[in-house]
Design an enzyme around this catalytic site. Structure first.
Site, PDB file in Angstrom:
ATOM      1  N   PHE A 161       0.816  -1.224   0.000  1.00  0.00           N
ATOM      2  CA  PHE A 161       0.000   0.000   0.000  1.00  0.00           C
ATOM      3  C   PHE A 161       0.844   1.266   0.000  1.00  0.00           C
ATOM      4  O   PHE A 161       0.322   2.363   0.227  1.00  0.00           O
ATOM      5  CB  PHE A 161      -0.929   0.009   1.221  1.00  0.00           C
ATOM      6  CG  PHE A 161      -1.970  -1.078   1.191  1.00  0.00           C
ATOM      7  CD1 PHE A 161      -3.074  -0.978   0.361  1.00  0.00           C
ATOM      8  CD2 PHE A 161      -1.844  -2.210   1.980  1.00  0.00           C
ATOM      9  CE1 PHE A 161      -4.045  -1.985   0.314  1.00  0.00           C
ATOM     10  CE2 PHE A 161      -2.808  -3.219   1.949  1.00  0.00           C
ATOM     11  CZ  PHE A 161      -3.905  -3.107   1.122  1.00  0.00           C
ATOM     12  N   ALA A 163       2.801   4.606  -0.952  1.00  0.00           N
ATOM     13  CA  ALA A 163       2.610   5.635  -1.976  1.00  0.00           C
ATOM     14  C   ALA A 163       3.985   6.206  -2.304  1.00  0.00           C
ATOM     15  O   ALA A 163       4.831   6.343  -1.414  1.00  0.00           O
ATOM     16  CB  ALA A 163       1.686   6.732  -1.464  1.00  0.00           C
ATOM     17  N   GLU A 164       4.219   6.525  -3.552  1.00  0.00           N
ATOM     18  CA  GLU A 164       5.514   7.062  -3.943  1.00  0.00           C
ATOM     19  C   GLU A 164       5.738   8.432  -3.305  1.00  0.00           C
ATOM     20  O   GLU A 164       4.796   9.186  -3.084  1.00  0.00           O
ATOM     21  CB  GLU A 164       5.613   7.129  -5.470  1.00  0.00           C
ATOM     22  CG  GLU A 164       5.792   5.748  -6.056  1.00  0.00           C
ATOM     23  CD  GLU A 164       5.780   5.756  -7.567  1.00  0.00           C
ATOM     24  OE1 GLU A 164       6.314   6.685  -8.177  1.00  0.00           O
ATOM     25  OE2 GLU A 164       5.210   4.803  -8.131  1.00  0.00           O
ATOM     26  N   ALA A 224      -9.238   2.275  -5.693  1.00  0.00           N
ATOM     27  CA  ALA A 224     -10.461   2.833  -6.291  1.00  0.00           C
ATOM     28  C   ALA A 224     -11.064   3.893  -5.363  1.00  0.00           C
ATOM     29  O   ALA A 224     -11.473   4.971  -5.810  1.00  0.00           O
ATOM     30  CB  ALA A 224     -11.473   1.714  -6.558  1.00  0.00           C
ATOM     31  N   LEU A 226      -9.491   5.698  -3.029  1.00  0.00           N
ATOM     32  CA  LEU A 226      -8.619   6.881  -2.957  1.00  0.00           C
ATOM     33  C   LEU A 226      -8.828   7.763  -4.186  1.00  0.00           C
ATOM     34  O   LEU A 226      -9.001   8.983  -4.081  1.00  0.00           O
ATOM     35  CB  LEU A 226      -7.146   6.452  -2.848  1.00  0.00           C
ATOM     36  CG  LEU A 226      -6.741   5.806  -1.518  1.00  0.00           C
ATOM     37  CD1 LEU A 226      -5.362   5.159  -1.614  1.00  0.00           C
ATOM     38  CD2 LEU A 226      -6.753   6.846  -0.401  1.00  0.00           C
ATOM     39  N   CYS A 275      -0.797   3.326 -10.649  1.00  0.00           N
ATOM     40  CA  CYS A 275      -1.774   2.366 -10.093  1.00  0.00           C
ATOM     41  C   CYS A 275      -3.246   2.716 -10.287  1.00  0.00           C
ATOM     42  O   CYS A 275      -4.044   1.850 -10.645  1.00  0.00           O
ATOM     43  CB  CYS A 275      -1.513   2.181  -8.610  1.00  0.00           C
ATOM     44  SG  CYS A 275       0.026   1.318  -8.316  1.00  0.00           S
ATOM     45  N   LYS A 278      -4.993   2.040 -13.778  1.00  0.00           N
ATOM     46  CA  LYS A 278      -4.845   0.614 -14.100  1.00  0.00           C
ATOM     47  C   LYS A 278      -5.730  -0.242 -13.185  1.00  0.00           C
ATOM     48  O   LYS A 278      -6.455  -1.126 -13.647  1.00  0.00           O
ATOM     49  CB  LYS A 278      -3.369   0.259 -13.921  1.00  0.00           C
ATOM     50  CG  LYS A 278      -3.029  -1.198 -13.868  1.00  0.00           C
ATOM     51  CD  LYS A 278      -1.520  -1.400 -13.804  1.00  0.00           C
ATOM     52  CE  LYS A 278      -0.917  -1.164 -12.446  1.00  0.00           C
ATOM     53  NZ  LYS A 278      -1.076  -2.223 -11.471  1.00  0.00           N
ATOM     54  N   LYS A 338       3.406  13.349  -8.972  1.00  0.00           N
ATOM     55  CA  LYS A 338       3.208  13.969  -7.665  1.00  0.00           C
ATOM     56  C   LYS A 338       4.580  14.414  -7.178  1.00  0.00           C
ATOM     57  O   LYS A 338       5.598  14.062  -7.793  1.00  0.00           O
ATOM     58  CB  LYS A 338       2.559  12.988  -6.678  1.00  0.00           C
ATOM     59  CG  LYS A 338       3.440  11.791  -6.349  1.00  0.00           C
ATOM     60  CD  LYS A 338       2.732  10.749  -5.510  1.00  0.00           C
ATOM     61  CE  LYS A 338       2.737  11.098  -4.049  1.00  0.00           C
ATOM     62  NZ  LYS A 338       2.409   9.921  -3.193  1.00  0.00           N
TER      63      LYS A 338
HETATM   64  C1  UDX Z   1       4.593  -3.004 -10.244  1.00  0.00           C
HETATM   65  C2  UDX Z   1       3.158  -2.859 -10.751  1.00  0.00           C
HETATM   66  O1  UDX Z   1       3.089  -1.700 -11.535  1.00  0.00           O
HETATM   67  C3  UDX Z   1       2.160  -2.787  -9.649  1.00  0.00           C
HETATM   68  O2  UDX Z   1       0.876  -3.010 -10.140  1.00  0.00           O
HETATM   69  C4  UDX Z   1       2.390  -3.844  -8.675  1.00  0.00           C
HETATM   70  O3  UDX Z   1       1.586  -3.632  -7.552  1.00  0.00           O
HETATM   71  C5  UDX Z   1       3.830  -3.970  -8.256  1.00  0.00           C
HETATM   72  O4  UDX Z   1       4.669  -4.059  -9.377  1.00  0.00           O
HETATM   73  P1  UDX Z   1       6.363  -1.178  -9.748  1.00  0.00           P
HETATM   74  O5  UDX Z   1       7.328  -1.777  -8.797  1.00  0.00           O
HETATM   75  O6  UDX Z   1       6.078   0.271  -9.629  1.00  0.00           O
HETATM   76  O7  UDX Z   1       4.954  -1.831  -9.580  1.00  0.00           O
HETATM   77  O8  UDX Z   1       6.735  -1.574 -11.252  1.00  0.00           O
HETATM   78  P2  UDX Z   1       8.100  -1.387 -11.998  1.00  0.00           P
HETATM   79  O9  UDX Z   1       8.862  -0.253 -11.421  1.00  0.00           O
HETATM   80  O10 UDX Z   1       7.798  -1.432 -13.449  1.00  0.00           O
HETATM   81  O11 UDX Z   1       8.921  -2.699 -11.594  1.00  0.00           O
HETATM   82  C6  UDX Z   1       8.689  -3.969 -12.040  1.00  0.00           C
HETATM   83  C7  UDX Z   1      10.051  -4.634 -12.295  1.00  0.00           C
HETATM   84  O12 UDX Z   1       9.845  -6.014 -12.612  1.00  0.00           O
HETATM   85  C8  UDX Z   1      10.827  -4.029 -13.475  1.00  0.00           C
HETATM   86  O13 UDX Z   1      12.098  -3.590 -13.038  1.00  0.00           O
HETATM   87  C9  UDX Z   1      10.938  -5.176 -14.476  1.00  0.00           C
HETATM   88  O14 UDX Z   1      12.162  -5.185 -15.197  1.00  0.00           O
HETATM   89  C10 UDX Z   1      10.805  -6.395 -13.570  1.00  0.00           C
HETATM   90  N1  UDX Z   1      10.369  -7.605 -14.256  1.00  0.00           N
HETATM   91  C11 UDX Z   1       9.287  -7.569 -15.071  1.00  0.00           C
HETATM   92  C12 UDX Z   1      11.054  -8.801 -14.046  1.00  0.00           C
HETATM   93  O15 UDX Z   1      12.060  -8.842 -13.331  1.00  0.00           O
HETATM   94  N2  UDX Z   1      10.619  -9.931 -14.678  1.00  0.00           N
HETATM   95  C13 UDX Z   1       9.554  -9.922 -15.523  1.00  0.00           C
HETATM   96  O16 UDX Z   1       9.209 -10.958 -16.092  1.00  0.00           O
HETATM   97  C14 UDX Z   1       8.866  -8.699 -15.721  1.00  0.00           C
HETATM   98  C1  UDX Z   2      -1.346   5.080  -4.677  1.00  0.00           C
HETATM   99  C2  UDX Z   2      -1.916   4.704  -3.304  1.00  0.00           C
HETATM  100  O1  UDX Z   2      -1.988   5.874  -2.476  1.00  0.00           O
HETATM  101  C3  UDX Z   2      -1.056   3.639  -2.639  1.00  0.00           C
HETATM  102  O2  UDX Z   2      -1.644   3.219  -1.418  1.00  0.00           O
HETATM  103  C4  UDX Z   2      -0.931   2.458  -3.586  1.00  0.00           C
HETATM  104  O3  UDX Z   2      -0.075   1.466  -3.017  1.00  0.00           O
HETATM  105  C5  UDX Z   2      -0.392   2.897  -4.931  1.00  0.00           C
HETATM  106  O4  UDX Z   2      -1.212   3.924  -5.482  1.00  0.00           O
HETATM  107  P1  UDX Z   2       0.633   6.660  -5.492  1.00  0.00           P
HETATM  108  O5  UDX Z   2       0.030   6.505  -6.844  1.00  0.00           O
HETATM  109  O6  UDX Z   2       2.098   6.414  -5.329  1.00  0.00           O
HETATM  110  O7  UDX Z   2      -0.086   5.680  -4.444  1.00  0.00           O
HETATM  111  O8  UDX Z   2       0.362   8.143  -4.967  1.00  0.00           O
HETATM  112  P2  UDX Z   2      -0.885   8.910  -4.297  1.00  0.00           P
HETATM  113  O9  UDX Z   2      -0.343   9.692  -3.170  1.00  0.00           O
HETATM  114  O10 UDX Z   2      -2.016   8.019  -3.995  1.00  0.00           O
HETATM  115  O11 UDX Z   2      -1.294   9.960  -5.423  1.00  0.00           O
HETATM  116  C6  UDX Z   2      -1.899   9.547  -6.645  1.00  0.00           C
HETATM  117  C7  UDX Z   2      -2.295  10.763  -7.456  1.00  0.00           C
HETATM  118  O12 UDX Z   2      -3.343  11.486  -6.823  1.00  0.00           O
HETATM  119  C8  UDX Z   2      -1.167  11.774  -7.670  1.00  0.00           C
HETATM  120  O13 UDX Z   2      -1.214  12.272  -8.983  1.00  0.00           O
HETATM  121  C9  UDX Z   2      -1.489  12.864  -6.668  1.00  0.00           C
HETATM  122  O14 UDX Z   2      -0.953  14.110  -7.012  1.00  0.00           O
HETATM  123  C10 UDX Z   2      -3.008  12.873  -6.727  1.00  0.00           C
HETATM  124  N1  UDX Z   2      -3.651  13.418  -5.528  1.00  0.00           N
HETATM  125  C11 UDX Z   2      -3.475  12.847  -4.305  1.00  0.00           C
HETATM  126  C12 UDX Z   2      -4.499  14.525  -5.645  1.00  0.00           C
HETATM  127  O15 UDX Z   2      -4.685  15.050  -6.744  1.00  0.00           O
HETATM  128  N2  UDX Z   2      -5.121  15.006  -4.525  1.00  0.00           N
HETATM  129  C13 UDX Z   2      -4.963  14.442  -3.296  1.00  0.00           C
HETATM  130  O16 UDX Z   2      -5.569  14.933  -2.331  1.00  0.00           O
HETATM  131  C14 UDX Z   2      -4.107  13.321  -3.179  1.00  0.00           C
END
Ligand code: UDX
Ligand code: UDX
Length: 458
Positions: A161, A163-164, A224, A226, A275, A278, A338
């Site tokens: 869960f 957040a970046e 969904a 959030l 996220c 998607k 963000k």
């Molecule tokens: C990803 C998904 O986007 C998210 O839905 C999920 O919850 C967690 O995994 P994230 O870590 O942000 O999140 O993705 P990304 O930064 O693209 O990292 C995935 C890594 O998996 C990449 O570095 C890619 O090279 C690697 N990968 C992908 C493998 O090592 N083997 C594979 O077969 C496919």
């Molecule tokens: C989200 C969820 O928060 C996290 O729990 C899950 O694991 C991954 O997806 P993330 O996408 O990294 O995390 O960032 P989040 O802080 O949720 O922001 C998502 C988007 O909403 C950003 O573009 C942010 O700027 C925007 N946002 C957030 C708003 O526009 N208003 C707000 O009040 C909060």
């Protein structure tokens, strides 16, 4: 040194990298190895310049790397040696065939499951860390049960869960850790092993368990909800701009209702990130698959309002600037989806930039962390775009500034100096409502916030 257990994570991305760094940091008695098919990513994790920017991550990686945290491309060896395997590969939206544009593309996790099966010489616990559509664990179990020897795999769901931008804080002090599993004796034992890992730093009452499908679904539903909150507040920004209401005042008033709470009510010109869209589209696809069209339509609207909000931001810029942007220079303050991240996946900035270029505007993009990704996102686009890290130089000679990312540094810039260097009349479109609008207006800017009356000199 001998370690209590060998943990492997497949996928060294935004989720896998920081999560494993935290486990290594909190559990020095476990050996944690992160593998990835992408050698450049692994080289980055082994260098002084990590492949992702996340406040606090550098420090944790430096203190554990080479001790009990390792990054490698040796996936097969990693699988052989591990007792617990986290799967954190990406699950993008399918771009082809049935469900294109909505369903999850599961080719990577299936490949990974088959690779685990092929390389394993002993029984293992498999932990789904990536966000998967509901019942993926079931499919994974089916693949992993194709083994002919007596190796056994227990599949757990443990969605992330974080957040970046706040990943380290979220990992260190999580609101909750959710572990989904079957109730068989072997699965319960596996679940207890995972609980033991988290118990090294997470209070027991924050570690919750559920059945495996609830766990998978909870992750999608959390995202969904959030996104729905932001879409809901954003839907009223249009209303406020037409009336005398101010969205900040409305958000404050409703956020003080303890039933609603004050988080995720910051209006914006659109939410982004890898996220939200998607995961909602995945949910929508699953709902339609089960014949639940009303439910699907309800959640799809959360995404539609976001598309509308981005479109509206561009149309507001166009109409404020006398219905023509051709040849005008617009500076985007920020490109990341963000603040506090260099990530631009699904950043609304990409949409805005493309639309402004279509209007034949010239773009100058500034961002403290995301310029490399911005270049990749806009590569091949036919238009004049430059990338300048210094916001003063970036806005020099521009007709307008559009605040796209809520970076803290933008709040304390010398806007007097910026105004002097800009073309007149100078415009500011604050897509995040982070600036002092009255002060900007007094300096001479024409100011267009989100969900508030504009302040103009004409
Ligand atoms: C990803 C998904 O986007 C998210 O839905 C999920 O919850 C967690 O995994 P994230 O870590 O942000 O999140 O993705 P990304 O930064 O693209 O990292 C995935 C890594 O998996 C990449 O570095 C890619 O090279 C690697 N990968 C992908 C493998 O090592 N083997 C594979 O077969 C496919
Ligand atoms: C989200 C969820 O928060 C996290 O729990 C899950 O694991 C991954 O997806 P993330 O996408 O990294 O995390 O960032 P989040 O802080 O949720 O922001 C998502 C988007 O909403 C950003 O573009 C942010 O700027 C925007 N946002 C957030 C708003 O526009 N208003 C707000 O009040 C909060």
């Amino acid at each position: 040194m001998t370690f209590k257990k060998n943990i492997l994570c497949i996928g060294a991305g935004y989720v896998g990298g920081p999560t494993m760094a935290m486990i290594a940091h909190k559990c020095p008695h476990y050996k944690v190895t992160v593998v990835d098919i992408n050698p450049t990513r692994i080289a980055g994790w082994n260098s002084g310049d990590l492949p992702i920017y996340e406040p606090g991550l550098d420090k944790i990686v430096k203190s554990t790397r080479g001790k009990n945290l390792f990054f490698s491309t040796e996936i097969e060896r990693g699988i052989k040696e591990a007792e617990i395997i986290f799967v954190s590969v990406n699950t993008p939206v399918k771009t082809f065939g049935a469900g294109a544009g909505m369903a999850a593309d599961l080719q990577y996790w299936e490949k990974t499951a088959r690779q685990i099966l092929k390389c394993s010489e002993s029984s293992k616990i498999i932990v789904e860390k990536s966000t998967f559509p509901v019942r993926t664990a079931f499919a994974m179990e089916r693949i992993l049960s194709l083994t002919e020897n007596d190796i056994h795999f227990d599949v757990l769901s443990n969605p992330e869960f974080l957040a970046e931008g706040t990943a380290i804080k979220n990992l260190e002090y999580p609101d909750r850790v959710l572990i989904g599993s079957r109730e068989t004796p072997s699965c319960v034992k596996a679940r207890d092993e995972l609980i033991e890992i988290y118990s090294n730093w997470v209070p027991k009452d924050r570690i919750i368990t559920s059945n495996i499908w609830s766990s998978e679904l909870s992750k999608l539903v959390a995202n969904a909800f959030l996104a729905q909150r932001i879409s809901s507040i954003n839907s009223f920004t249009a209303f406020c701009e037409k009336s005398e209401a101010d969205i900040t005042e409305v958000a404050r008033a409703i956020g003080m209702d303890s039933r609603l709470g004050n988080k995720f009510l910051n209006p914006s010109f659109g939410w982004g990130g890898s996220c939200f869209k998607k995961d909602i589209l995945n949910l929508v696809y699953l709902c339609r698959h089960y014949g639940l069209d009303e439910v699907a339509n309800y959640w799809e609207a959360v995404v539609s309002i976001n598309e509308y909000q981005k479109e509206r931001f561009v149309l507001n810029i166009l109409s404020a600037m006398f219905n023509t942007l051709a040849g005008k220079k617009i500076c985007l303050f920020g490109f990341a989806f963000k603040a506090n991240t260099g990530d631009t996946r699904e950043s609304p900035a990409i949409f805005i930039a493309k639309k402004l270029i279509e209007e034949r505007a010239e773009l100058v993009i500034t961002d403290p962390r995301a310029l490399n990704n911005a270049r990749i996102d806009l590569n091949g686009i036919d238009g004049k775009i430059s990338y300048i890290e210094d916001p003063y130089k970036a806005s020099d000679g521009c007709d307008a500034i559009a605040v796209v990312t809520e970076w803290e540094i933008y709040k304390s810039l010398d806007f007097e100096k910026i105004y002097q260097s800009m073309f007149k009349p100078a415009f500011i479109f604050d897509g995040r409502n982070i600036l002092n609008h009255k002060r900007l207006f007094d300096i001479g800017f024409n100011v267009f916030p989100i969900g508030k009356p504009s302040l103009t000199h004409f």
